[in-house]
Scaffold this motif. Structure first.
Motif, mmCIF file in Angstrom:
data_model
loop_
_atom_site.group_PDB
_atom_site.id
_atom_site.type_symbol
_atom_site.label_atom_id
_atom_site.label_comp_id
_atom_site.label_asym_id
_atom_site.label_seq_id
_atom_site.Cartn_x
_atom_site.Cartn_y
_atom_site.Cartn_z
ATOM 1 N N ALA A 338 -1.880 6.536 3.793
ATOM 2 C CA ALA A 338 -2.337 5.194 4.183
ATOM 3 C C ALA A 338 -3.111 5.243 5.494
ATOM 4 O O ALA A 338 -4.137 4.569 5.648
ATOM 5 C CB ALA A 338 -1.130 4.263 4.304
ATOM 6 N N ALA A 422 -6.943 -1.383 -1.009
ATOM 7 C CA ALA A 422 -6.043 -1.485 -2.151
ATOM 8 C C ALA A 422 -5.218 -0.211 -2.300
ATOM 9 O O ALA A 422 -4.013 -0.265 -2.594
ATOM 10 C CB ALA A 422 -6.837 -1.762 -3.421
ATOM 11 N N GLY A 425 -2.242 -0.116 0.007
ATOM 12 C CA GLY A 425 -1.115 -0.846 -0.556
ATOM 13 C C GLY A 425 -0.400 -0.071 -1.640
ATOM 14 O O GLY A 425 0.838 -0.075 -1.714
ATOM 15 N N THR A 429 3.480 1.135 -1.305
ATOM 16 C CA THR A 429 4.403 0.644 -2.334
ATOM 17 C C THR A 429 5.107 1.797 -3.044
ATOM 18 O O THR A 429 6.297 1.709 -3.370
ATOM 19 C CB THR A 429 3.646 -0.219 -3.361
ATOM 20 O OG1 THR A 429 2.987 -1.282 -2.690
ATOM 21 C CG2 THR A 429 4.608 -0.801 -4.393
#
Length: 460
Positions: A338, A422, A425, A429
């Motif tokens: 990330a 995106a 995320g 997750t």
């Protein structure tokens, strides 16, 4: 105590390390070559499609349908292939998979209609479905859980190496062999990347042994030490190891109903989807970041993220085994991915920093995949783990099918920043899903151990 036992006792862990290095040098090169060929068979249609359209008159969607049908076969047959592998053994199953998908991939060089092409891509997916989970199960028959993250990581580097080599190798084949022997470049591409898998199947049949007891290149004492390691592994799983005598259907149903396995499957779907999206869209991202105007060819720039991934996978897998810890390493990989994606966004299409961010992202995603498999292997006894790998592998196949397509839509709709955001995320997750899975199903054996999954499986 025998002379060999005394020597190993004096050498301690170094002696066992030497045994497992010996095993790795005998097993991993052939298995890694098979996985590299599998990766090339997945992506070579993308390089061949331009010539195929011109030669056969296929529509623009033919390659997309072929890819979709490949992943359909791949997802549907992960579990059946792995159940069959447990029944007949890896030494019989893996060579047959290599032989069949190699011949089917090569046969696509002679298709004349879209239906023939679709059918063969589906068949290639069916036979490739059993290879990766089959190898993971096979390696679990040779290595105890505490050593598997490193081994899985080394094996998985084959995919990154193949991904880095795919563009220059395929491009050279399409151009250099075009017209040779009355065949076009795309036909040579499918033949030269399909037939080696069939030949490798013969080599695997001749060279690989089913389990340590069958390996005449291990001394009786070395075989005994490995078996003791594996037996200790199984004993730590307590009741679930005894319950492993249950039939495959019963084990599959038990695992399919377990919420922890479901969460691990979701984590794997997100992880593999992100990995495939990055691999598929890296060339487009590099072009948007100005790679076409760089002094170094874009094809060589694209190698850098894969090189980072190879180094990271081996180093992080080694550190995970050394520290006997999985969960924190996995989460750190997702945070690193990330962060790399965030760096690429902050670079605002500047090539150098965007490429650095992409390299960090690939390193994180690639390094996390073997850790997830090692976590699953630590949760379950060997026969359960083989089926568990197939179940979460099915979810991973779905991620591989949809990740690139969804990423491409986001890239075309909102640009690189939206697509990369995106993926941030998705990566975070995936880490949360794994933490929830381990919280729901803590376990007695292996890294991050607390209590209970094995006994829970047995009660079910």
């Amino acid at each position: 105590m025998s002379a060999g036992a005394k020597l190993l006792h004096l050498r301690g862990a170094a002696g066992m390390d030497a045994i497992y290095r010996k095993i790795s040098w005998h097993l991993l090169p052939l298995l890694m070559l098979g996985y590299a060929l599998a990766w090339l068979d997945r992506v070579n249609i993308g390089y061949a499609q331009s010539q195929m359209r011109h030669s056969l008159g296929f529509g623009d969607q033919a390659a997309a349908w072929g890819a979709g049908l490949f992943f359909l076969g791949y997802c549907l047959f992960q579990l059946p292939c792995n159940l069959l592998l447990q029944k007949i053994g890896a030494r019989k199953m893996l060579p047959r998979l290599l032989l069949c998908w190699g011949l089917a991939s090569a046969a696509a060089a002679f298709v004349r209609t879209p239906f023939q092409f679709y059918a063969l891509r589906f068949v290639v997916g069916v036979f490739e479905a059993g290879f990766f989970p089959g190898v993971i199960y096979y390696l679990s028959c040779w290595y105890p859980a505490a050593r598997r993250a490193r081994v899985y990581a080394i094996f998985a580097t084959a995919a990154l190496i193949a991904a880095a080599a795919a563009a220059p190798l395929s491009g050279y084949t399409l151009q250099a062999l075009h017209g040779q022997g009355g065949l076009q470049g795309w036909q040579w591409l499918l033949l030269t990347q399909g037939l080696p898998a069939a030949l490798l199947g013969v080599a695997v049949w001749l060279c690989l042994d089913e389990q340590p007891d069958d390996a005449d290149w291990l001394s009786p004492f070395e075989q005994q030490m490995v078996e003791q390691d594996l037996e200790r592994d199984e004993a730590q799983h307590g009741a679930a190891a005894r319950d492993a005598d249950a039939g495959p259907a019963a084990i599959s149903w038990t695992l399919a109903r377990d919420p922890a396995i479901a969460l691990l499957a979701v984590s794997n779907l997100l992880l593999i989807g992100a990995g495939y999206a990055l691999a598929a869209l890296a060339p487009d991202l590099l072009r948007r970041w100005g790679a076409d105007g760089a002094d170094i060819q874009p094809a060589w720039l694209a190698v850098l993220p894969y090189a980072a991934g190879v180094v990271g996978m081996v180093a992080i897998g080694h550190d995970s085994d050394h520290r006997h810890e999985r969960r924190g390493h996995f989460v750190a990989c997702m945070v690193l991915a990330a962060g790399g994606l965030g760096l690429a966004i902050a670079a605002n299409d500047g090539l150098a920093w965007s490429l650095a961010g992409l390299s960090l992202a690939v390193l994180g995603v690639a390094s996390a995949a073997p850790l997830l498999l090692a976590i699953l292997a630590g949760l379950l006894p060997r026969r359960h783990a083989a089926i568990g790998v197939a179940l979460i592998g099915t979810a991973g196949g779905a991620g591989g099918a949809f990740g690139p397509a969804l990423g491409a839509r986001l890239l075309n709709w909102g640009g690189s920043a939206v697509m990369l955001a995106a993926l941030i995320g998705v990566c975070l997750t995936a880490g949360v899903m794994l933490l929830l899975a381990l919280r729901l199903s803590p376990h007695r054996s292996g890294p991050d151990a607390k209590h209970g999954t094995s006994d829970k499986m047995a009660r079910n």
